[in-house]
Structures are given as C-alpha cells and as structure tokens.
Write a protein that holds these residues in place. Structure first.
Motif, mmCIF file in Angstrom:
data_model
loop_
_atom_site.group_PDB
_atom_site.id
_atom_site.type_symbol
_atom_site.label_atom_id
_atom_site.label_comp_id
_atom_site.label_asym_id
_atom_site.label_seq_id
_atom_site.Cartn_x
_atom_site.Cartn_y
_atom_site.Cartn_z
ATOM 1 N N THR A 85 0.931 -1.242 0.182
ATOM 2 C CA THR A 85 -0.188 -0.078 -0.120
ATOM 3 C C THR A 85 0.836 1.292 0.153
ATOM 4 O O THR A 85 0.672 2.186 -0.666
ATOM 5 N N MET A 86 1.960 1.295 0.822
ATOM 6 C CA MET A 86 3.010 2.264 0.821
ATOM 7 C C MET A 86 3.411 2.633 -0.438
ATOM 8 O O MET A 86 3.825 3.852 -0.798
ATOM 9 N N PHE A 141 6.999 12.314 12.259
ATOM 10 C CA PHE A 141 5.976 11.737 12.217
ATOM 11 C C PHE A 141 5.626 10.516 13.084
ATOM 12 O O PHE A 141 4.597 9.839 13.081
ATOM 13 N N PRO A 145 3.869 3.160 8.761
ATOM 14 C CA PRO A 145 3.849 3.327 7.178
ATOM 15 C C PRO A 145 3.865 4.790 6.754
ATOM 16 O O PRO A 145 4.191 5.059 5.625
ATOM 17 N N PHE A 146 3.134 5.803 7.581
ATOM 18 C CA PHE A 146 2.903 6.761 7.087
ATOM 19 C C PHE A 146 4.211 7.589 6.827
ATOM 20 O O PHE A 146 4.485 8.370 6.015
ATOM 21 N N MET B 36 -3.436 1.533 4.579
ATOM 22 C CA MET B 36 -2.198 1.847 4.971
ATOM 23 C C MET B 36 -1.958 2.797 6.325
ATOM 24 O O MET B 36 -1.525 2.920 7.201
ATOM 25 N N THR B 40 -2.409 4.821 11.368
ATOM 26 C CA THR B 40 -1.748 5.950 11.918
ATOM 27 C C THR B 40 -2.481 6.750 12.946
ATOM 28 O O THR B 40 -3.784 7.077 12.771
ATOM 29 N N TRP B 42 -3.285 10.287 13.875
ATOM 30 C CA TRP B 42 -3.126 11.585 13.457
ATOM 31 C C TRP B 42 -2.836 12.671 14.077
ATOM 32 O O TRP B 42 -2.233 13.538 13.705
ATOM 33 N N VAL B 45 0.861 13.014 13.420
ATOM 34 C CA VAL B 45 1.154 13.778 12.179
ATOM 35 C C VAL B 45 0.708 15.294 12.149
ATOM 36 O O VAL B 45 1.400 16.070 11.925
#
Lengths: 270, 266, 257
Positions: A85-86, A141, A145-146, B36, B40, B42, B45
């Motif tokens: 996906t990355m 971050f 994976p982000f 993905m 995460t 956020w 981020v």
C-alpha cells in the motif's frame, strides 16, 4: 610499389588505450596497487567469528532453499500489505507532485525563476538517500508506514521530475514551434506539444519507479518506517533464517512480476 | 486527481477502457490509502510541524569539531564501496556472458539460472544484504564489502548482458570467418565492442555504491554509518547533522568524479 | 578449386533460400554472383564457409568436403577461405593493425592472440599488405577513424592475411560511392590476379559485375538461372534474373548514379 616482405618490421605493439605517457601509466598502476594493499589492510576480519558464522550462513542457505512461509505468516502478510500500500500510494502521490515540478524544471518551457526553484527541489530530493529521509520523517511523524509513505513520495519526486525535465528538454522543437504558432496558451502548449511526446516514457518511468519504491519499502522498515523491512529485520535478529528466506523470496518474486509486467505495459504503450 | 485529456481520435470504446482504467487506479489508491493509514495516529501527524521545528533547533548548528573523528570512518566507507564494486564486477562478468542470449552456452538451463541470480541480487537492497551478513559473519567492514558486492552483481551483470546482446553481429561474424576459436571470437569480436559500456557501468555502480555504503553502518557493516547509528542512539543531533553534511559532500564529489570519468570514456 | 553440388538451404521459418545450386569454380577464376535482393546470394556465400548451415548438398574446397566437418576441422578450413563484407565488418574499436592480424587467428594460440604477440612473419605480412593497400600510416589508428573506402581496404588486407585459397566477397561496394567502388573492385581484381586466387563476388551492380568479372552466375529465388561470360548477359537474361524492366536504359542509369 611491392617491397620485399623482409623489409617490413617484425614486431608490432598495440598503442596504449589510456594515458599515452608510460611513466604516468606505471605510476598510476603503482598507486592503485598501493591503495589496494592499504584498503585490504584496513579490513580487520575476526576469522574465528567468521568461522563461527559459517554454520549460520549454511542455515541461511538452507532457509532460503526451504523457506518457511507459515509460522510467521501473520507478521509477513501484515508487513507485505504495508509495503504494497505504501508503494502504490507513494508512487501515485510522488508522480502527481513530480509532473508540475518536472515541467517547471525544463529549461525550454519554464521561466528562469521557476526553473531554479524546481531544480533545487530536485537536487535536495536526489542527494538525500531514502534511509536518511526515513530517519528524519520517523523522528517527525512517529513510527509506521505513514513516515515510509512520505519518504518514498519525496524520493519519487526527485527521481521522476529530473527524468521528466530531461525528456521535455529533449523534445522536438519544431512541434512546439508549430503549436506556439497557432497562438495557443501556455497550458495548451503543454497539452498539445509536450504531453504527447513525453507520455509514453512517463508511463514507463512510473512503472519503473513503482518497482524501485517496492524494493525501497523493504529497506526503510529497518529504521522504523513500516513495511516488510521491519518484519525481515525481526526475523534476522531472531536468527529465523527460514522465515527470512521466505520474505526474501517474496520480495524477489514481486520484483520479478513488476519487472515483467512493466516491460509488457511499456511495449503496449509504445 | 490524475486526469487525462480526452483524445478525439480515440474510438469511444478505447475511451471507455481508458476511463475505467483511471477510475480503477483512483479506487485502488483510495483503498490502499485507507489500509495504510488505518493505524496511523493522526495526532502525531498533526504534531509534526512542531516536532520538525524542535528537531531543527536541536540539529543546528552541526558539531563541526566532530569532523576529526569522521575521517577514518569515511576512508572505511570509500574502501567498502570500492572493494565491494571490485568484488561485484569480478563475479558479474562471467554471469553476464552466461545470461546474454548470444553468448550463453545453454538457453534452456544456464541462462535461466544466470537470470535468476541477477534478479535476486537486484531485488535485495545492499542494506538487507548487510543485515544478513552482519548476522552471519559478524559486524565489520567485511560484511559491508560483501553486501555491496552481492548487490552490485545483479546491476552490473544486467547492464552488461544487455550490452553483449546489442553487439554488432557482423563484426563477430567476420572474426568467426577467419577460423578463430570461441575464446578468440570473444577476445577480438565481442570484448572490444562492450568495453566502453563495461567501464561506464562499473564507474556508475561505484558511484551508487559510495552512496549506499555510507549507511551500511546502521546495521553494523562498517563505515561512517556506524557513527550515525551511535549518534542517533544517543540523540546527539548536532553530530547527526555533521554526518549528514559529510555524507552529502562525499556523494556530490563521487557523482562528479563518476560523471567526469564516464564522459572521458565515451 | 571449389565445387558446390546440389546445395539447398531452408530457413527455420520455412523460407527456401537456396534450391539445388550446383557450380564449379576453377582456380584463378573471379565469378560475379548477381540477382535481386532476397535471391539467396548472401546465403550462398555464407554456406560456403558455413556461417550459415546448409540444409542439404555438399561443398568441396580442393580435397576437403566442407559440409560435414567437425567444429575444429571447420576452423581449419575457414582460415583457408577469406571473406570480405558489405559493411566492412571491421571490429570498430580495435586498431587497423589488430584487424589485419585477426586474419591469423585461426593459426595462432589463444594466448598469443590475447597478448597481441603474433609471429614475426605474420606481422611482416600484415605490414606488407597495409603498404599494398596504401594504409601504412594508418596501422595504429582505430578502425572507426577511417573512411569507408579505407575500411574496405583494411577488410581486404584482413582477408588476404589469411593466405586464403578462396575469397568470398559479399557486396564489397554497396556502402561506397561510385568512384571508390571502382577503385576497390580494381584493387580486388589485381590482388586475385597476383595470387591466382579464385573469388566469388556477390554484387548487385550489374555494370560493375560485367566490367570486372570473367564469369557471371545469376541467381533468382534460390535457383541458378544464368551461368556464363558477361558478354552473354543480354536483355532476355536480365529479365529472367530480375524480372521485366526497360534494360536498355540500365547502363546509362548506373553510370550516372
């Protein structure tokens, strides 16, 4: 006209290909030899450790030949999904951003100021390696994976914009002239004169970058940016060479598929 | 987001296929994005600009005095890259000849094996090779050299076998017609044709290897990356910056050298 | 003496390039081989040194039957046959001298050839040949630094360096301008006459063939349709070889070209 054959020289020596002067040539050889000896000298090998490692090396070869896909399948599949996906998202985002930057970095169609800005973005992105960017993005971050996605997007921008800009600079000027002569706007110029000429190669390069991004996604996991690399790192740390072998085979297999299919698509596009 | 203009000269059927293709790509992108980012956080981020500012303030100014401790690792890095390239090239040459369709002894058995070695070596990044080798033969320069060598095999062999396949057949035919043996045909007909490509590829790979060997130390395979790993572990950010500067300088110089050399050859 | 008996060649794709070709060339005779593109001229001369493997038939050079030789025997017979190519086929990145010396590859060991240490008489012969074709000063230049006519002369020197008993010449003038073409043809003829060397010249230029050879073989779709002296090559024969055309204007056209 015809001389006696014995009057001709009996030997012939091939002239040197590089460095015509013999002293220069021999001193360069000597220098290279000196470097080689010194460089080998700096390789400080712990032979008992190497001998000890041979057993593990053999286990790795065996693991590679009889890979174990099942016992860590949960980790492997999770890592693989992250990697895939990355790869896809970062390639798409990277290319979407690379197109305007690439156009801006083409000397023949961009204004001077825009040209310099875009060229510096490209230089920045290309001179920093993926791993170093990944380290910084993970610090900013957080793990996962982000950060990997951002890393790969950033690297894609540099790669794609540079090649795209070079392509645009190489396009056939007469076609641009012809379109310009019709009194078209700048956007129309890009659309009608530039795009048709660079599109096939752009698609080819995108597929190539997809392949590179997948391979890189297996690496940046080592510094915490998610993906199959993290799984692989763990497997090797635990000396689970059969699982590591399975992961490596999966990577090789996927790279083979992307290479094969991108060759197919490229032929189809052109 | 990714749009393509509609070409009037396309048939409506081709048009539909094209639109479905793009639509599929967009859908795939959205799907992948959701998968993905499902874990995460956020908040992290959103917090990133502050983190970046914080990181920036800690990274600057670089610790210039640390440079003195970097010369030896830098020398090691160069040696890893150069010796590794040498090792890779030596192994890659025979593999390239086995893989090229016009020089391989057997298209059925030998060629697929050679091609598999090439793709296996190419698929696996040198950092992964280093990870494996450190675990097998222990940390140090040797692991780094072998890792660089293993990764270079595929790269060099692939480009070289393509060059071998592109040689002009008639020059080889002419040498064959004189009654030359197989080895002589190789020496007189093929090698002169691929030599410039060979030098170009080797120098190009050396340049890439300099770049890659700077980070091998992250997993313990020697060179300046060892210092990077140590500095990262102790959160000594000014040292990290200093190392980045050195790496950047090395990469720029090696790229310049490689471009010069390749230009001189071709 | 070369004799070709019932030679046929069918390519893997099923194209019949040669169909039951039979002829004999006595020593010292220079034969022009003419015919339209795709008639099998190139295949025929490549069959003689087996760069192309014939499907059936036999070829004899002196006492040796070339068809059916083992690989090492084939090498020994190839060095007796010199070959000159259309696009010169020099190894572009080697020096002129290396190209000429490569004519001796079939005679020397690999290591001698690898270190470029050829026997003294080979080197002397190479220098003599370069002098003969007027390229003495170019011995150390790379082949790709020469003009077309010069390259073809290196090609001739390479073939003669072999001390051949037969020359196979594939379109020697196709890449040259008319003046250089005539010079090269004249040189070839002189060389063959000096040595009493038989040759097959595969040539598409009928005027040149008429002017320089003593016998012409016409090939059409893999079959011999004419075999005789140039004087018998009249309009009806040309029509048989090349098909219907206004052959009266031929000479004028070719001279002007």
């Amino acid at each position: 006209m015809v001389d006696k054959i014995s009057s001709f020289p009996k030997t012939w020596k091939r002239p040197p290909v590089f460095f015509e002067s013999a002293p220069l040539r021999y001193s360069l050889y000597a220098l290279a030899l000196l470097w080689f000896v010194l460089a080998i000298g700096t390789v400080d090998v712990n032979w008992s450790r190497v001998a000890e490692g041979m057993d593990r090396g053999w286990r790795f070869v065996k693991g590679f030949l009889t890979p174990d896909f099942t016992s860590r399948w949960k980790d492997i599949s999770a890592g693989l999904i992250e990697s895939l996906t990355m790869t896809l998202t970062s390639t798409v985002v990277g290319i979407v951003l690379a197109v305007p930057i690439g156009i801006g970095a083409a000397r023949n169609i961009a204004p001077k100021a825009v040209y310099y800005v875009c060229r510096s973005i490209i230089a920045l992105s290309r001179s920093l390696q993926e791993i170093i960017i990944a380290i910084l993005f993970v610090a900013m971050f957080g793990f996962g994976p982000f950060a990997g996605f951002l890393t790969l997007s950033f690297a894609t921008i540099g790669f794609m914009s540079k090649l795209l800009a070079e392509d645009i600079e190489d396009i056939d000027e007469s076609q641009t002239e012809a379109i310009r002569a019709t009194g078209s706007s700048w956007l129309q110029l890009i659309n009608y004169a530039v795009q048709p000429q660079v599109m096939p190669r752009l698609i080819g390069l995108s597929l190539y970058r997809l392949d590179i991004n997948f391979r890189e996604s297996a690496v940046i996991g080592i510094v915490g940016a998610g993906g199959i690399g993290a799984t692989l790192n763990t497997a090797i740390d635990r000396y689970e060479f059969d699982s590591a072998g399975a992961i490596l085979l999966i990577i090789i297999f996927i790279v083979m598929i992307t290479e094969y299919s991108s060759g197919y698509v490229r032929r189809w596009v052109q | 987001m990714m749009t393509t203009p509609v070409w009037q000269h396309r048939t409506s059927r081709a048009n539909i296929v094209l639109w479905v293709g793009w639509l599929f790509l967009v859908a795939l992108f959205v799907f992948c994005w959701q998968v993905m980012t499902k874990d995460t956080i956020w908040a992290f981020v959103a917090d990133a600009p502050e983190q970046a500012a914080d990181l920036g303030s800690r990274m600057f100014p670089p610790r210039w005095s640390y440079l003195d401790k970097l010369w030896v690792p830098l020398w090691d890095t160069m040696n890893i890259a150069t010796l590794g390239t040498l090792l890779g090239v030596i192994i890659a040459v025979p593999i390239a000849f086995l893989a090229a369709s016009n020089t391989t002894p057997s298209t059925l058995f030998v060629r697929p094996v050679a091609l598999f070695i090439i793709v296996a070596s190419r698929s696996i990044n040198s950092l992964i090779w280093a990870l494996l080798l450190v675990s097998i033969i222990g940390p140090g320069l040797l692991a780094g050299i072998v890792a660089i060598g293993l990764r270079s095999i595929g790269f060099v062999a692939k480009l070289l076998y393509e060059a071998i396949e592109e040689t002009e057949k008639i020059q080889i035919e002419a040498v064959t017609a004189t009654g030359a043996s197989g080895a002589q045909i190789l020496n007189y007909g093929i090698v002169p044709q691929i030599l410039p490509a060979f030098y170009g590829i080797s120098v190009f790979r050396w340049d890439i290897n300099i770049r890659e060997s700077t980070i091998l130390g992250l997993v313990g395979a020697g060179g300046i990356g060892v210092q990077l790993q140590a500095s990262l572990n102790t959160l000594a950010w000014p040292q990290v910056t200093m190392i980045f500067v050195v790496i950047l300088g090395t990469v720029v110089i090696s790229e310049w050298v490689s471009a010069k050399v390749r230009h001189a050859i071709i | 003496m070369l004799s070709v008996n019932h030679l046929s060649k069918t390519y893997a794709a099923g194209d019949k390039a040669l169909d039951d070709v039979t002829f004999t060339i006595p020593s010292g005779q220079v034969v022009g081989l003419i015919g339209p593109s795709g008639a099998g001229k190139s295949t025929l001369i490549r069959c003689i040194n087996r760069l192309v493997e014939p499907t059936s038939g036999s070829i004899q050079l002196g006492d040796t039957t070339i068809t059916g030789l083992s690989t090492s025997e084939l090498r020994a017979v190839r060095r007796r046959i010199g070959m000159i190519f259309q696009e010169y086929a020099l190894v572009e990145r080697l020096t002129v001298m290396e190209n000429v010396l490569s004519g001796r590859l079939g005679y020397v060991s690999f290591w001698r050839s690898f270190f470029r240490k050829f026997p003294a008489e080979d080197v002397q012969k190479a220098f003599a040949l370069l002098a003969r074709v007027g390229l003495t000063d170019h011995a150390n230049k790379r082949a790709d630094a020469l003009s077309g006519g010069q390259r073809q002369r290196v090609g001739i020197a390479r073939a003669l360096e072999q001390d051949p008993q037969l020359l196979l010449i594939d379109e020697p003038t196709a890449s040259l301008d008319p003046k250089t073409s005539r010079q090269v043809m004249r040189l070839l003829l002189e060389m063959c006459n000096e040595r009493g060397l038989p040759a097959i010249i595969n040539i598409h230029d009928v005027v040149l063939a008429r002017q320089f050879t003593e016998r012409i073989i016409g090939l059409q779709a893999g079959k011999i349709v004419f075999d005789g002296p140039p004087s018998e090559l009249d309009e009806s024969v040309l029509t048989r070889i090349y098909g219907e055309e206004d052959w009266k204007t031929l000479e004028h056209d070719s001279e002007a070209a």
